[in-house]
Design a protein around this motif. Structure first.
Motif, PDB file in Angstrom:
ATOM      1  N   ILE A  56      -3.698   1.785  -7.094  1.00 52.66           N
ATOM      2  CA  ILE A  56      -3.627   0.537  -7.854  1.00 52.66           C
ATOM      3  C   ILE A  56      -4.847   0.462  -8.761  1.00 52.66           C
ATOM      4  CG2 ILE A  56      -3.636  -1.978  -7.674  1.00 52.66           C
ATOM      5  CD1 ILE A  56      -2.097  -1.608  -5.004  1.00 52.66           C
TER       6      ILE A  56
ATOM      7  N   PHE B  51      -5.552  -5.677 -11.064  1.00 52.07           N
ATOM      8  CA  PHE B  51      -5.398  -6.707 -10.043  1.00 52.07           C
ATOM      9  C   PHE B  51      -5.282  -8.078 -10.691  1.00 52.07           C
ATOM     10  CE2 PHE B  51      -8.098  -3.241  -8.802  1.00 52.07           C
ATOM     11  CZ  PHE B  51      -7.536  -2.803  -7.617  1.00 52.07           C
TER      12      PHE B  51
ATOM     13  N   VAL C 109      -4.253 -11.149  -3.357  1.00 49.89           N
ATOM     14  CA  VAL C 109      -5.231 -10.072  -3.561  1.00 49.89           C
ATOM     15  C   VAL C 109      -6.600 -10.603  -3.164  1.00 49.89           C
ATOM     16  CG1 VAL C 109      -6.283  -8.526  -5.253  1.00 49.89           C
ATOM     17  CG2 VAL C 109      -3.850  -9.100  -5.423  1.00 49.89           C
TER      18      VAL C 109
ATOM     19  N   PHE D 114       0.843  -1.202   0.000  1.00 52.62           N
ATOM     20  CA  PHE D 114       0.000   0.000   0.000  1.00 52.62           C
ATOM     21  C   PHE D 114       0.876   1.249   0.000  1.00 52.62           C
ATOM     22  CE2 PHE D 114      -2.843  -3.181   1.849  1.00 52.62           C
ATOM     23  CZ  PHE D 114      -3.990  -2.970   1.110  1.00 52.62           C
TER      24      PHE D 114
ATOM     25  N   GLU E   4      -9.610  -6.095   0.352  1.00 52.52           N
ATOM     26  CA  GLU E   4      -8.500  -5.150   0.226  1.00 52.52           C
ATOM     27  C   GLU E   4      -8.575  -4.304  -1.041  1.00 52.52           C
ATOM     28  OE1 GLU E   4      -5.048  -7.693   0.555  1.00 52.52           O
ATOM     29  OE2 GLU E   4      -4.788  -7.048   2.622  1.00 52.52           O
TER      30      GLU E   4
ATOM     31  N   MET F 259      -6.761  -0.772  -1.959  1.00 49.67           N
ATOM     32  CA  MET F 259      -5.732  -0.748  -2.997  1.00 49.67           C
ATOM     33  C   MET F 259      -6.029   0.332  -4.034  1.00 49.67           C
ATOM     34  SD  MET F 259      -5.092  -4.805  -3.605  1.00 49.67           S
ATOM     35  CE  MET F 259      -4.242  -5.823  -2.425  1.00 49.67           C
TER      36      MET F 259
ATOM     37  N   ALA G  91      -1.713  -4.894  -8.581  1.00 50.10           N
ATOM     38  CA  ALA G  91      -1.549  -5.709  -7.383  1.00 50.10           C
ATOM     39  C   ALA G  91      -1.423  -7.169  -7.794  1.00 50.10           C
ATOM     40  CB  ALA G  91      -2.733  -5.530  -6.448  1.00 50.10           C
TER      41      ALA G  91
END
Length: 181
Positions: free
Chosen positions: A134, A137, A121, A100, A125, A129, A117
């Motif tokens: 971010i 993912f 994951v 983070f 979260e 993120m 990310a």
């Protein structure tokens, strides 16, 4: 200028690279992490491997990215930012929050590429993120993949505290407390 390089393909450790969740949907992954390299358009390398490739001045049509591990020092990554198309911030386990901080610092340093990310994951979260910058993912967790596929993204639309990304214009956040004049 985004760096590209000739990098030998490593032995794939999985049959396919997981799709990437971005902009509300799963899309084919255009980057592979070096240990899972399957010949994708782009290659994500750990810091030491990336340095070796960049110092070797190998050029090809493969775009490069960095696998930013929790223990990597931000100061060592900073000079490379202009040469990277993507930075994959590693979340090796649920309780490790250093990613983070890395993502927020990348945004504040002006990195304009994709921050992704990778690792552990989980659905709860993802809103946090996003708040630190971010935007993509790699989701391996079955429950998280199912929730996102079903459109069950828990990200809130309203925030009290500012994040790493630009905030809405002043006066458009009625829930924000203001000090009396």
């Amino acid at each position: 200028m985004v760096a590209t390089a000739i990098v030998p393909q490593g032995a794939a450790t999985s049959s396919s690279t997981p799709d990437v969740y971005r902009a509300g949907r799963f899309e084919p992954n255009d980057f592979a992490i070096a240990s899972e390299d399957n010949g994708s358009d782009g290659l994500i390398l750990p810091l030491a491997g990336l340095r070796a490739v960049l110092e070797g001045n190998s050029v090809s049509n493969r775009r490069l990215g960095l696998l930013f591990s929790p223990a990597d020092r931000f100061e060592e990554v900073l000079p490379l930012l202009g040469q990277l198309a993507v930075i994959a911030v590693d979340f090796p386990k649920y309780a490790d929050g250093r990613g983070f901080s890395h993502a927020a610092r990348l945004i504040r340093a002006g990195f304009g590429g994709e921050i992704r990310a990778v690792g552990d994951v989980l659905i709860d979260e993802i809103p946090l993120m996003r708040r630190v910058g971010i935007s993509a993912f790699e989701v391996k967790n079955d429950t998280t993949r199912r929730y996102l596929s079903e459109g069950r993204d828990p990200s809130p639309n309203l925030h009290y505290q500012p994040g790493a990304l630009p905030e809405p214009p002043a006066g458009t956040r009625p829930w924000l407390r203001r000090r009396a004049p």
